[in-house]
Design an enzyme around this catalytic site. Structure first.
Site, PDB file in Angstrom:
ATOM      1  N   HIS A 121     -17.898 101.683  43.808  1.00 13.16           N
ATOM      2  CA  HIS A 121     -18.086 102.841  42.332  1.00 13.16           C
ATOM      3  C   HIS A 121     -18.471 101.508  40.971  1.00 13.16           C
ATOM      4  O   HIS A 121     -17.957 100.803  41.197  1.00 13.16           O
ATOM      5  CB  HIS A 121     -16.366 102.960  41.924  1.00 13.16           C
ATOM      6  CG  HIS A 121     -16.722 104.024  40.600  1.00 13.16           C
ATOM      7  ND1 HIS A 121     -16.780 105.379  41.104  1.00 13.16           N
ATOM      8  CD2 HIS A 121     -16.676 104.051  39.708  1.00 13.16           C
ATOM      9  CE1 HIS A 121     -16.547 105.964  39.584  1.00 13.16           C
ATOM     10  NE2 HIS A 121     -16.786 105.141  38.850  1.00 13.16           N
ATOM     11  N   CYS A 122     -19.649 101.962  40.371  1.00 13.02           N
ATOM     12  CA  CYS A 122     -20.669 101.469  39.174  1.00 13.02           C
ATOM     13  C   CYS A 122     -20.233 101.922  38.406  1.00 13.02           C
ATOM     14  O   CYS A 122     -20.586 103.030  37.892  1.00 13.02           O
ATOM     15  CB  CYS A 122     -21.905 101.690  39.399  1.00 13.02           C
ATOM     16  SG  CYS A 122     -23.094 100.601  37.908  1.00 13.02           S
ATOM     17  N   PRO A 123     -19.077 101.391  37.116  1.00 14.07           N
ATOM     18  CA  PRO A 123     -18.647 101.567  35.862  1.00 14.07           C
ATOM     19  C   PRO A 123     -19.929 101.650  34.786  1.00 14.07           C
ATOM     20  O   PRO A 123     -19.837 102.377  33.963  1.00 14.07           O
ATOM     21  CB  PRO A 123     -17.749 100.755  35.393  1.00 14.07           C
ATOM     22  CG  PRO A 123     -18.049  99.137  36.514  1.00 14.07           C
ATOM     23  CD  PRO A 123     -18.690  99.906  37.836  1.00 14.07           C
TER      24      PRO A 123
END
Length: 423
Positions: free
Chosen positions: A167-169
């Site tokens: 999950h890439c913020p």
């Protein structure tokens, strides 16, 4: 009014434009990412590229520097949009556990009222074949499904994602099967953009040194924006450049970030590795699979599912016994037993039978108690007391003749039942 799927979505995603675009719960971080891309490019175009318009021959060749920067920036923003605003490969969750794999446990669970029912369980893992090698997949309690191979549940988006990478913020979205290609292209393109801005800023510093025949420090004082851009791009290259190199390694070995960090020390065989060339072809030259979710579709009402019969309810049919309800099987029979224990109808029936000279054999108190404990006696008492007609005659209570006849038959059955064990 019927609702659409995105309106009742159980994940943590955010939808805009009527469910046409889907983002992660941290989509606001996109604003920071956009500023980190757009602001440096604007500074570059205003303070660097504008001064390089006439520095190359032919006279207007320097305009290409600004055009390339603008077009390349738009390309990076489009890739960012394709990465963060689409379904990354969410697996639709089930509304109930998979009953086809239920199994009855040998142990039983005791419910209220003393009833025992078998507990339903199912395997927490199962094996599937991938390239001829068995791979164990886990059951997801939240989505109530067995995850496909390489699928994992994202705790931030609260969804199971196929080929989950991470999950890439910075993009506010999970990176999975349907957007990994665009994510890598976004990161690698941002790396090239940083190199381009850094190189053109350095060229402008060199031109200032040649024009004014000064040192590098004098040229840097003439264009502080170039110095700031070079420092910014140098720092950014450590992040986006390092990330690009790391994902080149992952693509070449057909791994995901999740698999690399989780199974690095396990020395597992990578069953997905098809060779370096085929691994790159799989990522960049295969068709993007369509989404398994139609977020704009109307929600379909689920048909009520039949309840599983309990063991005690199915007992009379299985053994072919008396279909009449039994005292032990009724959870509410406690109230009826309390009423029966408070009445004196048994003793009154006994006294009236003796006073009328009944032919029934006498019985003692223990035999009367056996009437209460008899499995076939209790329903008979309830039936008689409900339909009996009592009347007031000569200052005493009397029983109707038809009830008396029933009482004689019932008492005879009770007597025989009580005497049989003695034989």
């Amino acid at each position: 009014m019927a609702k659409r799927v995105y309106e009742v979505w159980k994940g943590s995603n955010k939808f805009i434009l009527g469910g046409r675009l889907i983002f992660g719960p941290d989509a606001r971080s996109l604003i920071i990412t956009l500023l980190l891309i757009i602001v440096p490019v604007v500074i570059f175009c205003v303070f660097v590229a504008r001064h390089l318009r006439h520095e190359f021959s032919p006279y207007n060749a320097g305009y290409a520097i600004m055009v390339v920067a603008i077009v390349f920036t738009i390309y990076v923003l489009v890739l960012l949009f394709l990465t963060s605003a689409r379904d990354p490969g969410i697996v639709p969750r089930n509304s109930h556990p998979p009953e086809e794999v239920f199994r009855n446990d040998s142990s039983v669970s005791v419910e209220a009222g003393g009833r025992q029912t078998p507990s339903l369980q199912f395997p927490r893992t199962k094996e599937v074949m991938v390239n001829g090698i068995p791979v164990r997949v886990k059951y997801c309690d939240t989505c109530m499904l067995y995850r496909p191979p390489r699928c994992s549940h994202c705790s931030i988006c609260n969804n199971c994602v196929e080929r989950f990478d991470h999950h890439c913020p910075w993009v506010g979205q999970c990176i999975g099967l349907r957007n990994y290609r665009f994510f890598f292209m976004f990161v690698s393109s941002a790396t090239l953009l940083c190199i381009y801005v850094f190189a053109m800023s350095a060229v402008y510093i060199k031109i200032l040194m040649d024009n004014y025949q000064s040192t590098v420090w004098r040229a840097m004082k003439e264009s502080p924006a170039s110095v700031i851009l070079m420092a910014y791009c140098f720092i950014s290259l450590w992040f986006v450049g390092g990330l690009t190199g790391f994902h080149l390694y992952l693509i070449g070995t057909n791994q995901t970030t999740y698999e690399n960090f989780r199974y690095r020390a396990d020395n597992r065989i990578n069953v997905y590795n098809l060779g370096c060339v085929h691994n790159f072809l799989e990522v960049f030259c295969t068709e993007v699979k369509p989404s398994k979710n139609n977020f704009r579709a109307f929600v379909q009402e689920e048909v009520p599912r039949p309840t599983l019969p309990s063991t005690r309810e199915a007992e009379p049919e299985e053994i072919g016994g008396d279909p009449r309800p039994k005292v032990e099987d009724d959870l509410e029979i406690g109230e009826d037993l309390l009423k029966i224990s408070q009445r004196r109808n048994i003793e009154e029936i006994d006294e009236d039978i003796r006073s009328r000279g009944s032919n029934g054999p006498p019985h003692n108190i223990s035999e009367v108690d056996s009437v209460h404990s008899s499995d076939h006696r209790a329903p008979t008492i309830r039936s008689d007391t409900r339909h009996s007609s009592w009347g007031r005659r000569s200052g005493s209570w009397e029983i109707a003749p038809e009830v008396l006849a029933n009482s004689n038959v019932t008492e005879s059955r009770s007597y025989v039942t009580a005497k049989e064990p003695r034989q």
